[in-house]
Design an enzyme around this catalytic site. Structure first.
Site, PDB file in Angstrom:
ATOM      1  N   GLN A 256      -8.404  -6.916 -10.734  1.00  0.00           N
ATOM      2  CA  GLN A 256      -9.157  -5.662 -10.239  1.00  0.00           C
ATOM      3  C   GLN A 256      -8.704  -4.553 -11.011  1.00  0.00           C
ATOM      4  OE1 GLN A 256      -9.963  -4.466  -5.974  1.00  0.00           O
ATOM      5  NE2 GLN A 256      -8.046  -3.488  -6.047  1.00  0.00           N
TER       6      GLN A 256
ATOM      7  N   HIS B 173       1.130  -1.181  -0.097  1.00  0.00           N
ATOM      8  CA  HIS B 173       0.592  -0.176   0.344  1.00  0.00           C
ATOM      9  C   HIS B 173       1.180   1.338  -0.032  1.00  0.00           C
ATOM     10  CE1 HIS B 173      -2.659  -2.898   2.504  1.00  0.00           C
ATOM     11  NE2 HIS B 173      -3.267  -2.449   1.415  1.00  0.00           N
TER      12      HIS B 173
ATOM     13  N   ASP C  21      -3.642  -7.346  -7.238  1.00  0.00           N
ATOM     14  CA  ASP C  21      -4.920  -7.862  -8.181  1.00  0.00           C
ATOM     15  C   ASP C  21      -4.651  -7.226  -9.366  1.00  0.00           C
ATOM     16  OD1 ASP C  21      -6.060  -8.452  -5.169  1.00  0.00           O
ATOM     17  OD2 ASP C  21      -4.328  -6.289  -4.594  1.00  0.00           O
TER      18      ASP C  21
HETATM   19  P1  AMP Z   1      -6.381  -3.868  -0.442  1.00  0.00           P
HETATM   20  O1  AMP Z   1      -6.802  -2.985   0.918  1.00  0.00           O
HETATM   21  O2  AMP Z   1      -5.778  -5.435  -0.448  1.00  0.00           O
HETATM   22  O3  AMP Z   1      -8.169  -3.526  -0.682  1.00  0.00           O
HETATM   23  O4  AMP Z   1      -5.907  -2.667  -1.592  1.00  0.00           O
HETATM   24  C1  AMP Z   1      -5.391  -1.848  -1.964  1.00  0.00           C
HETATM   25  C2  AMP Z   1      -4.430  -1.151  -2.660  1.00  0.00           C
HETATM   26  O5  AMP Z   1      -3.458  -1.742  -2.507  1.00  0.00           O
HETATM   27  C3  AMP Z   1      -5.137  -2.198  -4.232  1.00  0.00           C
HETATM   28  O6  AMP Z   1      -4.746  -1.454  -5.272  1.00  0.00           O
HETATM   29  C4  AMP Z   1      -3.924  -3.204  -3.407  1.00  0.00           C
HETATM   30  O7  AMP Z   1      -4.065  -4.106  -5.371  1.00  0.00           O
HETATM   31  C5  AMP Z   1      -2.924  -2.803  -3.505  1.00  0.00           C
HETATM   32  N1  AMP Z   1      -1.774  -3.634  -3.043  1.00  0.00           N
HETATM   33  C6  AMP Z   1      -2.514  -4.636  -2.107  1.00  0.00           C
HETATM   34  N2  AMP Z   1      -1.228  -5.631  -1.994  1.00  0.00           N
HETATM   35  C7  AMP Z   1      -0.554  -5.326  -2.811  1.00  0.00           C
HETATM   36  C8  AMP Z   1       1.000  -5.617  -2.821  1.00  0.00           C
HETATM   37  N3  AMP Z   1       2.047  -6.414  -2.791  1.00  0.00           N
HETATM   38  N4  AMP Z   1       1.860  -5.144  -4.214  1.00  0.00           N
HETATM   39  C9  AMP Z   1       2.161  -3.388  -4.786  1.00  0.00           C
HETATM   40  N5  AMP Z   1       0.133  -3.594  -4.105  1.00  0.00           N
HETATM   41  C10 AMP Z   1      -0.985  -3.885  -3.725  1.00  0.00           C
END
Ligand code: AMP
Length: 282
Positions: free
Chosen positions: A154, A37, A151
């Site tokens: 997504q 994030h 994702d």
């Molecule tokens: P989430 O809180 O899991 O819904 O993720 C919020 C955003 O952070 C989404 O756009 C995810 O794809 C991105 N994200 C989550 N994990 C990672 C990661 N390991 N590397 C890069 N972006 C991430």
């Protein structure tokens, strides 16, 4: 850094920023932040005057029996991390703020893009995602919105929605941030017990093995899927949900490995469902 909980307060800040001519970068999250994030927030900071990070565990993207209740939450921890990464405003609305009782409008993509991969095992998930992202885009009106390639489906779904509904926002996909052993960072990794945590490295290991075989010249997606499957099966705590080799933009299945491809998988390690993917250009 400001922490706002209402749409009204958020709109006041957006109007101020617009009057000042500030560009707005937006990072939507469900909180319990990690370096993945933070990489999005840091990039948004480099490319925009004002960075807004939303934290909202969105109930409509969880299915029955999924982990909505147990999803990790800590606003104080997240706020500290967002501030250190350069975020300017945290938007952390309540469920009722985002879904008042009379709310009955949803955004749903009709095409196949939401029906495969995670859409097949999590029916209704992407309807929840497109609905909440639409609402957040309408509130924040960002110039750029940052999403993780972790994702990948997504990203493809949001890009399709933005094209279809003429949203005036640039979608910026950002690379997956990984732990030392290759495991993609995820808030759900906190569910893993010690032995499961080591077992979880098998996702990226199997993807790396697939990449190696493709680089050596293998072009048959069925053979590559088999290599991945056997790799994952060698880990007794794992159970495959899906392994898909698809066109990276349309997510359609391919018969030969060429062009812009995505190898995506979902695997259960114990009770925790993890996803990962790699993108290759052949
Ligand atoms: P989430 O809180 O899991 O819904 O993720 C919020 C955003 O952070 C989404 O756009 C995810 O794809 C991105 N994200 C989550 N994990 C990672 C990661 N390991 N590397 C890069 N972006 C991430």
């Amino acid at each position: 850094m400001k922490i706002l909980n209402t749409i009204k307060d958020m709109r006041i800040e957006i109007k101020k920023a617009r009057r000042n001519g500030s560009s707005i970068g937006f990072v939507p999250t469900m909180g319990y932040l990690h370096e993945g994030h933070l990489s999005l927030i840091k990039r948004a900071k480099r490319e925009n005057d004002l960075v807004i990070v939303s934290i909202f565990v969105n109930p409509t993207q969880f299915g029955i029996g999924e982990d909505f209740e147990s999803y990790p939450r800590s606003l104080s921890r997240d706020s500290r991390l967002i501030e250190s990464a350069g975020g300017d405003i945290v938007f952390s609305p309540s469920i009722l703020e985002m879904y008042p009782r009379e709310c009955s409008t949803y955004v749903k993509i009709e095409g196949d893009i939401t029906k495969k991969l995670c859409g097949a095992s999590r029916p209704g998930h992407f309807r929840g995602v497109t609905t909440i992202v639409t609402k957040l885009f309408n509130i924040v009106a960002p110039d750029r919105a940052y999403f993780g390639q972790k994702d990948a489906q997504q990203v493809a779904v949001i890009e399709q929605m933005v094209r279809d509904l003429c949203f005036d926002v640039e979608i910026i996909p950002c690379p997956t941030v990984r732990e030392e052993d290759g495991l993609a960072m995820s808030s759900r990794n906190t569910y893993l017990k010690k032995d499961e945590r080591s077992a979880a490295a098998v996702l990226f290991k199997s993807l790396s093995r697939a990449e190696e075989m493709i680089k050596k010249g293998e072009r048959n997606p069925l053979k590559i899927s088999d290599i991945i499957l056997n790799n994952i099966r060698s880990e007794p705590l794992s159970k495959v949900d899906y392994i898909e080799i698809v066109n990276n933009k349309t997510l359609e299945s391919i018969e030969e490995i060429k062009g812009d491809i995505l190898i995506a998988l979902a695997v259960r390690i114990g009770n925790t469902r993890l996803i990962d993917n790699i993108k290759l250009e052949i």
